[in-house]
Write a protein that holds these residues in place. Structure first.
Motif, PDB file in Angstrom:
ATOM      1  N   LEU A  51       0.810  -1.265  -0.051  1.00 49.49           N
ATOM      2  CA  LEU A  51      -0.140  -0.133  -0.056  1.00 49.49           C
ATOM      3  C   LEU A  51       0.910   1.151  -0.067  1.00 49.49           C
ATOM      4  N   ALA A  52       0.982   1.875  -1.168  1.00 49.69           N
ATOM      5  CA  ALA A  52       2.147   2.764  -1.156  1.00 49.69           C
ATOM      6  C   ALA A  52       1.580   4.300  -0.547  1.00 49.69           C
ATOM      7  N   GLY A  59       9.620   2.667  -4.057  1.00 52.70           N
ATOM      8  CA  GLY A  59       9.818   2.138  -2.860  1.00 52.70           C
ATOM      9  C   GLY A  59       9.221   0.655  -2.853  1.00 52.70           C
ATOM     10  N   ALA A  60       9.306   0.271  -3.851  1.00 48.11           N
ATOM     11  CA  ALA A  60       8.807  -1.366  -4.171  1.00 48.11           C
ATOM     12  C   ALA A  60       9.596  -2.334  -3.221  1.00 48.11           C
ATOM     13  N   GLN A  61       9.025  -3.285  -2.904  1.00 47.41           N
ATOM     14  CA  GLN A  61       9.632  -4.487  -2.132  1.00 47.41           C
ATOM     15  C   GLN A  61       9.078  -5.570  -2.692  1.00 47.41           C
ATOM     16  N   VAL A  73      11.581  -7.195   3.740  1.00 39.54           N
ATOM     17  CA  VAL A  73      10.324  -6.859   3.310  1.00 39.54           C
ATOM     18  C   VAL A  73       9.731  -6.014   4.881  1.00 39.54           C
ATOM     19  N   PHE A  74       8.965  -5.021   4.542  1.00 37.63           N
ATOM     20  CA  PHE A  74       8.582  -4.383   5.811  1.00 37.63           C
ATOM     21  C   PHE A  74       7.033  -3.770   5.607  1.00 37.63           C
ATOM     22  N   THR A  97      16.831   5.397  -3.077  1.00 43.53           N
ATOM     23  CA  THR A  97      15.103   5.542  -3.124  1.00 43.53           C
ATOM     24  C   THR A  97      14.957   6.644  -1.930  1.00 43.53           C
ATOM     25  N   SER A  98      13.975   7.122  -1.836  1.00 41.50           N
ATOM     26  CA  SER A  98      13.402   8.127  -0.888  1.00 41.50           C
ATOM     27  C   SER A  98      12.517   7.307   0.333  1.00 41.50           C
ATOM     28  N   SER A  99      12.623   6.144   0.319  1.00 39.16           N
ATOM     29  CA  SER A  99      11.678   5.403   1.032  1.00 39.16           C
ATOM     30  C   SER A  99      12.341   5.244   2.331  1.00 39.16           C
ATOM     31  N   ASP A 100      11.357   4.919   3.607  1.00 40.39           N
ATOM     32  CA  ASP A 100      11.638   4.487   4.742  1.00 40.39           C
ATOM     33  C   ASP A 100      12.213   3.042   4.772  1.00 40.39           C
ATOM     34  N   THR A 101      11.894   2.141   3.984  1.00 40.91           N
ATOM     35  CA  THR A 101      12.322   0.728   3.760  1.00 40.91           C
ATOM     36  C   THR A 101      13.866   0.905   3.546  1.00 40.91           C
TER      37      THR A 101
END
Length: 637
Positions: A51-52, A59-61, A73-74, A97-101
């Motif tokens: 859920l983006a 930010g894909a996993q 995986v988060f 990326t700019s993701s928290d993951t």
């Protein structure tokens, strides 16, 4: 917000079944409708449904390091990820990326298992490190996000955001844990780490689990706990000002999103406080929503509307039918194992209403546990004053017989319900508090269960969980003991499970700013008299919010979502109640005394006794059984 699944071979590096991994991942597709993928390595497989919310493009996993050696995986949100990223960049880390993951991934590279101490947010994640043949599982400090796992014959460990992610695996035994059934009828939910299925566990809040190939599965490790033994110094005005600043910061952190954001607004203290602080922090009107009931005594929409007008929010309200029992089967599907908090029905409805306009919604969950907001805390504290004056032996000999002799009057105002007060005074502090929160008291569960099922329990008593927790709590007063036990069990097992499943069922991310772990830790240091004063619960929090919320709203009696389940079983669900006692899957298990159940149904329908909560528990168990185990009969229609 997302759904994760996977499995790890602790004994060998056997190939991973791609179709099975996809089936496990797709079982939680509702948690992540925006994307799906899997990753397989030697003896390990990770699946993700997205859920983006942040970094919608990149930010894909599952997400891996450039060399492919570490993969994650988060599920969740890390609210301080930008601060952690700056620190990691200063240490030489480079981000794609700019993701928290990706921030979690690099925090692992920097500090290994200690990475969890840097994270401020809600999370459940799995990191595979091929360099050490390790799988690391972690859950956030307060249990906002769930994580189930099971060790299978042959050494594989499977895990997932929900129990349904584990069910596709053919090696998972579909056998119910009888002690979980005792716990369920005591609490209305099955407390962590236990699960309805005997071979499945829930990773507890504030714990991690490190699996290594070639090593047996170890016990989880606690990395965080809340401490009620510290005490803040300062006058109430200064502490109230500090509390406001801490709440404001917690709300601000949770307003970071790349998608539409809003808030639940019930008109109660907690949601009103969150909305007020959001409005103060936002340049645009806050999106708020509430649901109401067209029944006197149940509806709070007028209070919500007053807050909405005060802060000029984009407010939407919807009246729902209090007889909304059509959701029973949908909720059973969402929760997997039996869950008997009937407020899950209106919670689902308000989540569905919010999802029509936003993807993220802030809630007021957690303040009652952190700041002592429940009425039961006041009663427990008052009873403890009496218990402190008299030795236990004396109280047992005097109040115990009085409690047994006094008639039970659940229909009467609290002041006239002396039976429960006498019973509480005749018990230890810990046993008294357990009995105050038990959905079904000990004596009723004894009558409910069949003799053969009681033997199967082998002496297990659900109350030992709370008694042991309170006795060992890092707290030096009865109120702190009770709050600590609720934070350990009630909060993740009931309140947060309810919100997670209800929100994820409609692909909505719910965020709980009042459960920021730094805020909760600070609140635990408040002296008891600043949590409850003059019979007023959440005293300091209400004082802090007086400039934001009208006093008539702050100091009105607490309502919450009230569902008329007792009326249902005397009206539209009367036949369903009859079936529960005579021809349901639950009664076919042999766990229950059919004569007692039949009498409970008849007495409830005739108004001779109040058994609405028992019947609701039986109904939700009945709905869950067919989804968890193979049954000789179908659940009652």
């Amino acid at each position: 917000m997302c759904g994760i699944a996977g499995y790890f071979d602790t004994r060998e590096q056997r190939p991973i079944d791609e179709r099975l991994l996809r089936a496990m991942t797709d079982a939680v597709a509702h948690r992540g409708p925006d994307g799906a993928d899997i990753w397989r390595g030697e003896g390990v497989g990770l699946g993700h449904r997205r859920l983006a919310i942040i970094d919608l493009v990149s930010g894909a996993q599952p997400m891996a390091t450039p060399d492919g050696q570490v993969t994650i995986v988060f599920n969740g949100e890390i609210y301080n990820f930008q601060e952690i990223r700056r620190d990691l960049e200063a240490a030489g880390h480079r981000f794609r990326t700019s993701s928290d993951t990706e921030v979690i991934l690099h925090a692992w590279l920097e500090g290994g298992e200690a990475c969890v101490h840097r994270l401020r947010g809600m999370f459940a994640f799995a990191i595979h490190d091929a360099r050490t043949r390790t799988l690391f599982l972690a859950r956030d400090r307060l249990g906002v996000k769930p994580l189930h796992y099971a060790e299978l014959p042959g050494g594989e460990v499977i895990f997932g955001s929900e129990l349904k992610a584990l069910l596709p695996h053919p090696k998972l035994a579909r056998e119910l844990d009888p002690t979980a059934i005792e716990d369920y009828f005591a609490y209305g939910y099955i407390p962590d780490p236990k699960c309805a299925l005997a071979g499945v566990k829930k990773l507890q809040a504030g714990h991690t689990l490190t699996l290594r190939q070639g090593k047996p599965v170890p016990a989880p490790v606690r990395y965080w706990d809340v401490d009620f033994t510290t005490r803040h110094r300062g006058n109430p005005d200064d502490l109230a000002a500090e509390l406001t600043e801490r709440m404001r910061e917690a709300v601000k952190l949770r307003m970071i999103a790349d998608v539409p954001l809003g808030a639940f607004l019930s008109g109660g203290v907690d949601s009103s406080a969150v909305v007020a602080l959001m409005a103060e922090l936002s340049d645009t009107p806050v999106n708020t929503c509430s649901i109401g009931f067209d029944v006197a005594g149940y509806d709070e929409t007028e209070y919500a509307a007053e807050i909405a007008r005060r802060y000029a929010t984009n407010h939407r309200s919807r009246i729902v039918d209090p007889n909304d029992f059509g959701l029973v089967e949908r909720l059973a599907q969402a929760f997997d194992e039996p869950f008997a908090d009937a407020s899950a029905l209106p919670t689902y409805r308000v989540c569905a209403l919010a999802r029509e306009n936003v993807t993220v919604a802030l809630s007021g969950d957690g303040a009652d546990e952190a700041f002592a907001g429940y009425r039961r805390y006041r009663l427990h504290a008052n009873e403890e004053k009496v218990r402190g004056l008299l030795p236990l032996g004396f109280r047992q000999s005097v109040f115990g017989p009085l409690g047994r002799a006094f008639p039970k009057m659940d229909w009467a105002p609290r002041m006239f319900r002396a039976k429960s007060t006498f019973e509480a005074l005749g018990r230890s502090t810990e046993e008294a508090y357990f009995n105050s929160i038990a959905v079904l008291p000990d004596r009723l569960r004894q009558h409910l269960f069949s003799p053969s099922f009681r033997r199967e329990l082998q002496g297990h008593w659900a109350g030992s969980l709370y008694v042991d927790t309170m006795k060992n709590a890092p707290a030096d007063d009865a109120l702190g003991q009770a709050q600590y036990a609720d934070i350990q069990h009630w909060l993740p097992g009931d309140i947060l499970t309810k919100m997670d499943r209800a929100s994820m069922a409609v692909s909505l991310e719910a965020r709980e700013p009042l459960l920021d772990h730094e805020l909760v830790a600070w609140a635990a240091g408040l002296p008891p008299e600043m949590r409850i004063r003059g019979g007023e619960s959440k005293w300091l929090m209400k004082k802090a919010m007086e400039r934001y919320v009208p006093k008539k709203l702050l100091y009105r009696p607490k309502m919450g979502f009230v569902v008329p389940i007792s009326d249902w079983f005397r009206g539209p669900l009367a036949e369903r109640a009859e079936a529960l006692a005579t021809r349901s899957a639950a009664v076919e298990t042999g766990w229950f005394d059919p004569a007692f159940l039949k009498k409970a149904v008849d007495d409830h329908r005739a108004g001779r006794a109040e058994h609405g909560r028992l019947l609701w528990q039986m109904l939700m168990l009945d709905q869950s059984l067919g989804k968890l185990i193979d049954l000789p009969v179908k659940a009652a229609a």
